[in-house]
Design a protein around this motif. Structure first.
Motif, PDB file in Angstrom:
ATOM      1  N   ALA A 134       0.840  -1.197   0.000  1.00 32.35           N
ATOM      2  CA  ALA A 134       0.000   0.000   0.000  1.00 32.35           C
ATOM      3  C   ALA A 134       0.874   1.245   0.000  1.00 32.35           C
ATOM      4  O   ALA A 134       1.895   1.314   0.694  1.00 32.35           O
ATOM      5  N   ASP A 135       0.457   2.251  -0.773  1.00 29.19           N
ATOM      6  CA  ASP A 135       1.228   3.494  -0.861  1.00 29.19           C
ATOM      7  C   ASP A 135       0.806   4.504   0.196  1.00 29.19           C
ATOM      8  O   ASP A 135       1.554   5.442   0.474  1.00 29.19           O
ATOM      9  N   ASP A 136      -0.387   4.330   0.764  1.00 34.85           N
ATOM     10  CA  ASP A 136      -0.849   5.217   1.829  1.00 34.85           C
ATOM     11  C   ASP A 136      -1.888   4.476   2.657  1.00 34.85           C
ATOM     12  O   ASP A 136      -2.479   3.483   2.191  1.00 34.85           O
ATOM     13  N   TYR A 137      -2.122   4.964   3.886  1.00 31.59           N
ATOM     14  CA  TYR A 137      -2.984   4.253   4.834  1.00 31.59           C
ATOM     15  C   TYR A 137      -3.719   5.294   5.682  1.00 31.59           C
ATOM     16  O   TYR A 137      -3.086   6.144   6.317  1.00 31.59           O
ATOM     17  N   ILE A 138      -5.048   5.272   5.656  1.00 37.71           N
ATOM     18  CA  ILE A 138      -5.857   6.247   6.392  1.00 37.71           C
ATOM     19  C   ILE A 138      -6.680   5.499   7.433  1.00 37.71           C
ATOM     20  O   ILE A 138      -7.441   4.591   7.096  1.00 37.71           O
ATOM     21  N   THR A 139      -6.553   5.900   8.690  1.00 44.61           N
ATOM     22  CA  THR A 139      -7.249   5.185   9.772  1.00 44.61           C
ATOM     23  C   THR A 139      -8.393   5.986  10.383  1.00 44.61           C
ATOM     24  O   THR A 139      -9.239   5.422  11.072  1.00 44.61           O
ATOM     25  N   ASP A 140      -8.437   7.285  10.124  1.00 39.98           N
ATOM     26  CA  ASP A 140      -9.436   8.144  10.766  1.00 39.98           C
ATOM     27  C   ASP A 140     -10.411   8.642   9.704  1.00 39.98           C
ATOM     28  O   ASP A 140     -10.008   9.208   8.696  1.00 39.98           O
ATOM     29  N   SER A 141     -11.710   8.437   9.966  1.00 42.56           N
ATOM     30  CA  SER A 141     -12.717   8.856   8.976  1.00 42.56           C
ATOM     31  C   SER A 141     -12.681  10.362   8.742  1.00 42.56           C
ATOM     32  O   SER A 141     -13.062  10.842   7.667  1.00 42.56           O
ATOM     33  N   SER A 142     -12.219  11.127   9.729  1.00 39.77           N
ATOM     34  CA  SER A 142     -12.143  12.576   9.540  1.00 39.77           C
ATOM     35  C   SER A 142     -11.085  12.949   8.509  1.00 39.77           C
ATOM     36  O   SER A 142     -11.086  14.051   7.974  1.00 39.77           O
ATOM     37  N   ASN A 143     -10.158  12.009   8.237  1.00 42.85           N
ATOM     38  CA  ASN A 143      -9.107  12.274   7.252  1.00 42.85           C
ATOM     39  C   ASN A 143      -9.587  12.133   5.813  1.00 42.85           C
ATOM     40  O   ASN A 143      -8.808  12.363   4.896  1.00 42.85           O
ATOM     41  N   LEU A 144     -10.857  11.732   5.627  1.00 39.59           N
ATOM     42  CA  LEU A 144     -11.367  11.638   4.253  1.00 39.59           C
ATOM     43  C   LEU A 144     -11.345  12.995   3.565  1.00 39.59           C
ATOM     44  O   LEU A 144     -11.261  13.069   2.343  1.00 39.59           O
ATOM     45  N   SER A 145     -11.422  14.055   4.347  1.00 35.94           N
ATOM     46  CA  SER A 145     -11.360  15.389   3.750  1.00 35.94           C
ATOM     47  C   SER A 145     -10.001  15.633   3.089  1.00 35.94           C
ATOM     48  O   SER A 145      -9.882  16.468   2.191  1.00 35.94           O
ATOM     49  N   ALA A 146      -8.973  14.895   3.559  1.00 29.95           N
ATOM     50  CA  ALA A 146      -7.635  15.043   2.975  1.00 29.95           C
ATOM     51  C   ALA A 146      -7.366  13.984   1.913  1.00 29.95           C
ATOM     52  O   ALA A 146      -6.252  13.927   1.379  1.00 29.95           O
ATOM     53  N   LEU A 147      -8.362  13.131   1.612  1.00 31.43           N
ATOM     54  CA  LEU A 147      -8.148  12.048   0.649  1.00 31.43           C
ATOM     55  C   LEU A 147      -7.754  12.580  -0.718  1.00 31.43           C
ATOM     56  O   LEU A 147      -6.871  12.024  -1.381  1.00 31.43           O
ATOM     57  N   SER A 148      -8.407  13.668  -1.135  1.00 29.11           N
ATOM     58  CA  SER A 148      -8.092  14.225  -2.450  1.00 29.11           C
ATOM     59  C   SER A 148      -6.628  14.637  -2.534  1.00 29.11           C
ATOM     60  O   SER A 148      -5.965  14.416  -3.549  1.00 29.11           O
ATOM     61  N   ARG A 149      -6.113  15.235  -1.431  1.00 32.62           N
ATOM     62  CA  ARG A 149      -4.712  15.642  -1.425  1.00 32.62           C
ATOM     63  C   ARG A 149      -3.787  14.434  -1.469  1.00 32.62           C
ATOM     64  O   ARG A 149      -2.774  14.428  -2.163  1.00 32.62           O
ATOM     65  N   ARG A 150      -4.141  13.357  -0.732  1.00 35.58           N
ATOM     66  CA  ARG A 150      -3.332  12.139  -0.754  1.00 35.58           C
ATOM     67  C   ARG A 150      -3.284  11.559  -2.171  1.00 35.58           C
ATOM     68  O   ARG A 150      -2.239  11.126  -2.659  1.00 35.58           O
ATOM     69  N   VAL A 151      -4.438  11.530  -2.822  1.00 37.19           N
ATOM     70  CA  VAL A 151      -4.512  11.015  -4.196  1.00 37.19           C
ATOM     71  C   VAL A 151      -3.654  11.857  -5.128  1.00 37.19           C
ATOM     72  O   VAL A 151      -2.873  11.331  -5.932  1.00 37.19           O
TER      73      VAL A 151
END
Length: 453
Positions: A281-298
């Protein structure tokens, strides 16, 4: 063996007069041939190799099935390895091979006919005329198709330039123009079985991406193999097989090994982030509040991929391990390059043939090469041909014309234009630059030795 030529042949002339009588002026001018002869299969193979090196391809060969040394079928197999476009007529008086044996060894092809002994000269003459006309028409069709593809590419670029209100490029048909398709939004595959979370992911990514969705592990794997997306977002809490397992499958597959993967553990957070990253995996998100930063991770992952593509030097040697990020990608590139190399002199070898040999679809091949080295299959085939041509220019005594045909181009002028576009110099100047560099090194070595004395 038979070559098309403008010269006459007294034996064929005599056969024709005996069969058809005196030729009248109203008859159409008959085709003429240059005949060649080999006493064995090995000699026939050697003559074929010599003809290919000289750029004068045999169009037709009559092969006796019973010969000393190599038999006719093995001779044909080896001749087609040298020149796969040569047409063959097998001459035999016995049932040496069944139809099943011939198909198994030589395949289903329209370049092979069987001629039973004894036969009349009219059979040989008519076969020669028909098959050589077929070869000529096929070659003309291939040339026309290449010219049409080039013209379509040029005119499409003019249209795109006009749409962007730019000055259109030159429409000179002899000038090769690179053609880049308009960039489409990156394709993102979201593997998520929860409808609400899938909606949240779509909202987080916004409208700047193409989104395709899968609701389970198996459908996610199938979609990834079929579409070969630019990035995959996987929920780690999928039923039956978790996201880590799907990530491992994607990273180990030849078609999908290059795709960046983001794992989500928002519903059932776990602390085993190391296991997730070890799966590839290239990245790993554990907190649902971090979905707002998903676009930046992508965007960060896609941007790192773009920077990697930009670092690839256009004129670099074909070294898959240097071009690819992973071992799996390097093996895939090795496989594709090997297939192109085996068909290097075949001017009809195209994207469909390459996809078939690699056992993937045309779309899968396009997406994979675009994802790994940011090029299209057609441009990749052309690049391999040109880089092999550069190697031959520096390492062999072949002329530019001989190399043009040896690497699968049919027009020397077109080859020179493409070569200059890729290497910044015409083939003749490319050789001179090499000779100048060698002379400079020799001179420096001699000067160093003189100073040492």
């Amino acid at each position: 063996m038979v070559l098309l030529d403008e010269s006459g042949n007294s034996e064929l002339d005599a056969d024709e007069r005996r069969l058809y009588g005196v030729k009248h002026d109203t008859f159409a001018q008959r085709a003429s041939y240059l005949l060649d002869h080999a006493h064995s299969g090995l000699e026939g193979i050697e003559k074929t190799q010599q003809a290919v090196r000289e750029g004068r391809f045999y169009q037709l060969a009559f092969v006796d099935v019973r010969m000393p040394g190599l038999d006719g079928v093995e001779t044909i197999e080896r001749i087609w390895q040298v020149d796969p476009k040569m047409q063959i007529v097998i001459c035999t008086a016995y049932a040496d091979y069944s139809q099943e044996d011939l198909v198994r060894r030589l395949g289903h092809t329209d370049k092979l006919l069987l001629l039973k002994k004894p036969f009349d000269s009219i059979e040989v003459t008519q076969l020669a005329r028909t098959l050589m006309e077929k070869w000529r028409l096929a070659r003309q069709a291939a040339l026309k198709l290449e010219q049409m593809e080039l013209l379509v590419s040029q005119r499409t670029q003019v249209i795109l330039a006009l749409q962007r209100h730019e000055t259109p490029p030159s429409s000179d048909p002899d000038q090769h123009l690179p053609f880049n398709e308009p960039e489409k939004p990156p394709l993102i595959l979201v593997v998520e079985d929860d409808a609400d979370l899938a909606l949240s992911i779509r909202q987080a990514l916004g409208e700047k991406y193409q989104i395709i969705e899968a609701t389970g592990n198996q459908t996610g794997l199938e979609q990834a193999l079929e579409m070969v997306p630019d990035l995959v977002v996987i929920d780690n809490s999928l039923p039956r097989v978790d996201g880590v397992g799907l990530c491992q499958q994607l990273k180990s597959g030849q078609l999908t090994s290059h795709i960046p993967v983001i794992l989500l553990a928002t519903r059932h957070p776990c602390n085993d982030q190391l296991k997730a990253l070890e799966s590839g995996a290239d990245d790993y998100i554990t907190d649902s509040s971090n979905l707002s930063a998903l676009s930046r991770r992508v965007e960060n992952l896609l941007e790192s991929r773009r920077r990697l593509h930009a670092s690839l030097e256009q004129g670099a040697a074909l070294r898959p391990r240097e071009l690819a990020v992973t071992q799996t990608d390097a093996l895939f590139l090795q496989r594709v390059i090997a297939v192109v190399d085996r068909n290097l002199s075949d001017f009809e070898f195209d994207v469909d043939a390459l996809a078939s040999r690699v056992a993937v679809s045309r779309r899968q091949l396009f997406r994979k090469l675009k994802g790994v080295i940011n090029t299209t299959p057609k441009a990749f085939i052309r690049s391999v041909r040109l880089k092999r041509a550069a190697e031959l220019l520096l390492q062999s005594e072949m002329t530019v014309t001989e190399i043009t045909f040896a690497v699968g181009f049919q027009d020397v002028k077109h080859f020179r234009a493409l070569f200059k576009e890729q290497f910044g110099a015409l083939p003749s100047d490319y050789i001179k630059d090499k000779e100048a560099r060698v002379a400079a090194r020799v001179s420096e070595t001699g000067m160093a030795a003189w100073r040492a004395d």
